[in-house]
Design a protein around this motif. Structure first.
Motif, PDB file in Angstrom:
ATOM      1  N   ASN A 213      -5.195  -4.189 -12.872  1.00 24.09           N
ATOM      2  CA  ASN A 213      -4.798  -4.981 -11.713  1.00 24.09           C
ATOM      3  C   ASN A 213      -4.364  -4.199 -10.480  1.00 24.09           C
ATOM      4  N   VAL A 214      -3.924  -2.957 -10.673  1.00 17.62           N
ATOM      5  CA  VAL A 214      -3.431  -2.190  -9.520  1.00 17.62           C
ATOM      6  C   VAL A 214      -4.484  -1.205  -9.017  1.00 17.62           C
ATOM      7  N   GLN A 215      -5.255  -0.633  -9.923  1.00 15.98           N
ATOM      8  CA  GLN A 215      -6.288   0.299  -9.478  1.00 15.98           C
ATOM      9  C   GLN A 215      -7.207  -0.323  -8.431  1.00 15.98           C
ATOM     10  N   PRO A 216      -7.597  -1.606  -8.570  1.00 11.16           N
ATOM     11  CA  PRO A 216      -8.386  -2.216  -7.493  1.00 11.16           C
ATOM     12  C   PRO A 216      -7.658  -2.244  -6.154  1.00 11.16           C
ATOM     13  N   LEU A 217      -6.333  -2.437  -6.176  1.00  8.34           N
ATOM     14  CA  LEU A 217      -5.560  -2.396  -4.929  1.00  8.34           C
ATOM     15  C   LEU A 217      -5.583  -0.996  -4.326  1.00  8.34           C
ATOM     16  N   VAL A 218      -5.464   0.018  -5.202  1.00  5.90           N
ATOM     17  CA  VAL A 218      -5.526   1.408  -4.735  1.00  5.90           C
ATOM     18  C   VAL A 218      -6.893   1.685  -4.128  1.00  5.90           C
ATOM     19  N   ASP A 219      -7.942   1.240  -4.812  1.00  3.69           N
ATOM     20  CA  ASP A 219      -9.306   1.466  -4.322  1.00  3.69           C
ATOM     21  C   ASP A 219      -9.533   0.805  -2.969  1.00  3.69           C
ATOM     22  N   GLY A 221      -7.217   0.468  -0.702  1.00  3.94           N
ATOM     23  CA  GLY A 221      -6.259   1.007   0.260  1.00  3.94           C
ATOM     24  C   GLY A 221      -5.026   0.156   0.443  1.00  3.94           C
ATOM     25  N   LEU A 222      -4.701  -0.692  -0.536  1.00  2.00           N
ATOM     26  CA  LEU A 222      -3.557  -1.590  -0.412  1.00  2.00           C
ATOM     27  C   LEU A 222      -2.331  -1.104  -1.175  1.00  2.00           C
ATOM     28  N   ALA A 223      -2.477  -0.045  -1.948  1.00  2.00           N
ATOM     29  CA  ALA A 223      -1.363   0.515  -2.711  1.00  2.00           C
ATOM     30  C   ALA A 223      -1.602   2.004  -2.887  1.00  2.00           C
ATOM     31  N   VAL A 224      -0.499   2.757  -3.007  1.00  2.00           N
ATOM     32  CA  VAL A 224      -0.578   4.209  -3.181  1.00  2.00           C
ATOM     33  C   VAL A 224       0.277   4.603  -4.376  1.00  2.00           C
ATOM     34  N   PRO A 225      -0.326   5.108  -5.465  1.00  2.00           N
ATOM     35  CA  PRO A 225       0.483   5.572  -6.601  1.00  2.00           C
ATOM     36  C   PRO A 225       1.212   6.857  -6.248  1.00  2.00           C
ATOM     37  N   ILE A 226       2.461   7.002  -6.712  1.00  2.00           N
ATOM     38  CA  ILE A 226       3.208   8.220  -6.379  1.00  2.00           C
ATOM     39  C   ILE A 226       3.585   9.044  -7.613  1.00  2.00           C
ATOM     40  N   PHE A 227       3.957   8.392  -8.722  1.00  2.00           N
ATOM     41  CA  PHE A 227       4.213   9.179  -9.933  1.00  2.00           C
ATOM     42  C   PHE A 227       4.147   8.284 -11.168  1.00  2.00           C
TER      43      PHE A 227
END
Length: 361
Positions: A213-219, A221-227
């Protein structure tokens, strides 16, 4: 805690396969098995349960139907208390899946807890990971430490400070961040939806939910993973999460952030709950009254599932790259994940009272 003891136990358990007569005598043909989890259908536990349910059903004698049921409430203690009341359901038609959110109140002595882990029979225990992410405007400021991210004010959708969210909330405190949890969401999936709607500006998801569910947001440009929270090696040392090897761990970020320490009582307390919440996070249980024959049938099915050709590749895509322990190894993993030192426990109890006014006991 050392994973080597778990892995050696797993090797022993792999040789102690249930007798053919016991397994074949137990058949579930035409039966429906209820697999209950104490969460909503939108979080990582639901992904995990729905991954295992059809595989276990197909591997059990008679290939029964297995249906995942959801009983969210009170940070999962409501569902766990219900399962405790079902301990006389020993015919193999009821399973229960917990999470760190279920283990934490137990570890802290929460008076809402009426369940007794020592009475449940672990069949499968799964490790997992978790990823913290930010919206793009904040994520672009991350450079390996949180020094430039301490001033913003953060909102975080939380199931509660004594649930699995204890791990991120304590981590945020150690990093010196100003995070205000919005308590009351029913599952981490609901926390993610708050992030997507702009109602929260920091979130974390367990690996399975992140991948789905989050990787699509990252792809997009809507979310940035930090750690990530990291993983444990065989010596009990926190290392990079094998599912996300390019992301730094919380330990790395803490070491790089001014004022955050990776030794002392705060670190020991965080690591204890990290073990309970992630290194040995999710477990599938049979009730106490399930016979040895029933238990052996389920363990044999679980071993068949995790050793099947293609399982590792499919699990990596859905759950991430983590140990899947069965039988005696699952029992040992559960024992370790439901134990805590008095000092670590007291530190967390004091922190919960000081920061949130929460008296657990």
């Amino acid at each position: 805690m050392k994973l080597s003891s778990i892995l050696s136990t797993a090797a022993f358990a792999a040789g102690a396969v249930a007798s053919a007569s016991a397994v074949h005598a137990q058949s579930y043909e035409g039966k429906t098995i209820e697999y209950v989890i104490p969460f909503s259908e939108s979080g990582g536990s639901a992904k995990w349960a729905n991954f295992y349910a059809p595989k276990l059903a197909a591997a059990l004698p008679g290939s029964p139907t297995m249906v995942v049921r959801y009983r969210p409430g009170a940070g999962s203690t409501e569902g766990a208390n219900w399962f405790q009341s079902q301990q006389d359901e020993g015919d193999g038609l009821l399973l229960f899946g917990d999470s760190g959110s279920t283990k934490f109140p137990y570890l802290l002595g929460d008076p809402r807890v009426r369940y007794k882990y020592e009475e449940w029979q672990p069949v499968v225990a799964s490790a997992t990971g978790g990823v913290v992410y930010l919206p793009p405007d904040l994520g672009e400021k991350f450079d390996g430490d949180m020094d430039d991210l301490k001033d913003p004010f953060y909102l975080y959708g939380s199931q509660g400070a004594t649930t699995l969210d204890l791990v991120p909330l304590l981590a945020f405190k150690m990093l010196g961040m100003q995070v205000d949890p919005v308590f009351g969401v029913e599952g981490r999936g609901d926390g993610r939806l708050m992030f997507e709607r702009g109602e929260a500006n920091i979130d974390y998801q367990t690996s399975s939910a992140y991948l789905a569910n989050v990787q699509p947001l990252v792809d997009d440009g809507l979310a940035v993973p930090i750690f990530t929270w990291g993983a444990l090696d065989e010596e009990g040392v926190i290392v990079r999460d094998p599912t996300f090897p390019d992301m730094p761990t919380f330990k790395e970020v803490c070491e790089a952030t001014e004022g955050c320490e990776t030794s002392g009582v705060a670190w020991d307390a965080w690591k204890a709950f990290f073990v309970a919440g992630f290194a040995n996070q999710k477990t599938i249980f049979l009730p106490q009254s399930a016979s040895q024959e029933v238990y052996d049938a389920y363990v044999a099915a679980a071993k068949a599932v995790v050793s099947a050709e293609g399982f590792a590749e499919e699990a990596e895509t859905t759950l991430g790259v983590y140990p899947q322990m069965t039988g005696a190894a699952a029992v040992e993993a559960t024992r370790q994940a439901t134990s805590i030192s008095d000092e670590a426990k007291q530190y967390v109890l004091d922190w919960l009272m000081e920061d949130y006014g929460i008296s657990v006991q």
